[in-house]
Design a protein around this motif. Structure first.
Motif, PDB file in Angstrom:
ATOM      1  N   GLN A  41       0.869  -1.188   0.000  1.00  0.00           N
ATOM      2  CA  GLN A  41       0.000   0.000   0.000  1.00  0.00           C
ATOM      3  C   GLN A  41       0.898   1.227   0.000  1.00  0.00           C
ATOM      4  N   ASP A  44      -1.959   6.223  -2.220  1.00  0.00           N
ATOM      5  CA  ASP A  44      -3.357   5.803  -2.417  1.00  0.00           C
ATOM      6  C   ASP A  44      -3.492   4.461  -3.145  1.00  0.00           C
ATOM      7  N   ASN A  45      -2.375   3.830  -3.465  1.00  0.00           N
ATOM      8  CA  ASN A  45      -2.428   2.613  -4.282  1.00  0.00           C
ATOM      9  C   ASN A  45      -2.307   1.346  -3.452  1.00  0.00           C
ATOM     10  N   THR A  46      -3.028   0.331  -3.899  1.00  0.00           N
ATOM     11  CA  THR A  46      -2.881  -1.000  -3.296  1.00  0.00           C
ATOM     12  C   THR A  46      -2.499  -1.975  -4.404  1.00  0.00           C
ATOM     13  N   LYS A  66      -9.828  -1.862  -2.111  1.00  0.00           N
ATOM     14  CA  LYS A  66      -9.709  -2.012  -3.565  1.00  0.00           C
ATOM     15  C   LYS A  66      -8.315  -2.552  -3.864  1.00  0.00           C
ATOM     16  N   ASP A  68      -5.457  -1.947  -6.961  1.00  0.00           N
ATOM     17  CA  ASP A  68      -5.161  -1.200  -8.186  1.00  0.00           C
ATOM     18  C   ASP A  68      -4.515  -2.069  -9.255  1.00  0.00           C
ATOM     19  N   GLN A  93     -15.081  -2.840  -8.964  1.00  0.00           N
ATOM     20  CA  GLN A  93     -14.153  -1.916  -9.633  1.00  0.00           C
ATOM     21  C   GLN A  93     -14.128  -2.024 -11.146  1.00  0.00           C
ATOM     22  N   ASN A 141      -0.394   4.237 -12.037  1.00  0.00           N
ATOM     23  CA  ASN A 141      -0.858   5.449 -11.339  1.00  0.00           C
ATOM     24  C   ASN A 141       0.316   6.322 -10.866  1.00  0.00           C
TER      25      ASN A 141
END
Ligand code: ZN
Ligand code: ZN
Length: 253
Positions: A41, A44-46, A66, A68, A93, A141
């Motif tokens: 993580q 903001d990304n997983t 979620k 990504d 998603q 991202n």
């Protein structure tokens, strides 16, 4: 950046079904290991690396909002057999972005034909967005991820570097040029199967030698067999900056 060890066991997991080995019978939660996977993580990304047969159970216990992207190291079943269970994420998603070497994608298309089918799709089937990667840095991202190539006997595998964290599993050998990409790491995760030598995995001694070459601030071992021994006993024998990973361990970088 937060790293969660979703699973730290070798291909059969620990306990092995039906085994009476003392490690398989241990009551210590650190001796119970699902198949290897990690969740990274990063802002903001997983990101999840690999999607093995324990993916559903791992997602129930880690419970990310979620995902990504799922990045694949290689096609072995202990790293890919959970793909059908990405469906709850797809329903929320849409298509799940997957990142893998071309050979791995071809293998996944054979093993999970219905996931990749473009015609006559069953309405509930998992949906993926294929991203083929080579041994060159790529971004998801705006986060740069650097593949690290190793060999699992003769099979090419990718590890991944995320900033000052790197994850390598199922390697036996790694070229000098790839080791050069692993400078200045805060944390290195690498596979260490057992004490005895193995044709396609680093054993404990080989993993320790590689840690001495790469020199991360801290190293964690994963893809562990019950034959390595009890978690707490093995941990006591390791250098101060080297740790056995265990399931659900979280580290922050
Ligand atoms: Zn494996
Ligand atoms: Zn493997």
């Amino acid at each position: 950046m937060k790293i969660t060890f979703l699973g730290t066991g070798t291909s059969q997991g620990i306990p092995v079904i039906g085994s009476t080995h003392p490690v398989c019978l241990s009551n210590n939660p650190k001796d119970k290991r699902l198949r290897v996977s990690i969740m990274v993580q990063w802002d903001d990304n997983t990101f999840v690396v690999d999607c093995g047969p324990d993916f559903r159970q791992q997602m129930l216990r880690a419970n990310p909002e979620k995902i990504d992207a799922i990045l694949f190291t290689h096609e072995h079943a202990d790293h890919t057999a959970g793909i059908d269970d990405i469906r709850p994420f797809c329903y929320r998603q849409g298509e799940m972005p997957i990142y893998a070497h071309q050979r791995v994608i071809e293998q996944l298309k054979i093993r999970f034909e219905y996931v990749f089918a473009t015609k006559n799709r069953y309405p509930g089937a998992p949906k993926v967005k294929i991203n083929q990667i080579t041994n060159e840095a790529f971004s998801i991202n705006n986060k740069q991820i650097i593949p690290i190539e190793g060999f699992h006997y003769k099979l090419q595998v990718f590890g991944f570097r995320f900033d000052r964290f790197a994850y390598l599993t199922d390697i036996k050998t790694i070229a000098e040029a790839e080791i050069d990409k692993l400078k200045n790491l805060d944390v290195l995760v690498i596979n260490a199967l057992r004490e005895e030598s193995h044709i396609s995995h680093l054993n404990l001694e080989e993993a320790l030698q590689l840690v001495n070459v790469i020199k991360p601030k801290r190293a964690y071992f994963t893809h562990i067999s019950h034959l390595l021994g009890f978690h707490d006993e093995v941990q006591q024998k390791l250098p101060n900056n080297v740790f056995l990973a265990y399931d659900q361990l979280e580290i922050t970088i």
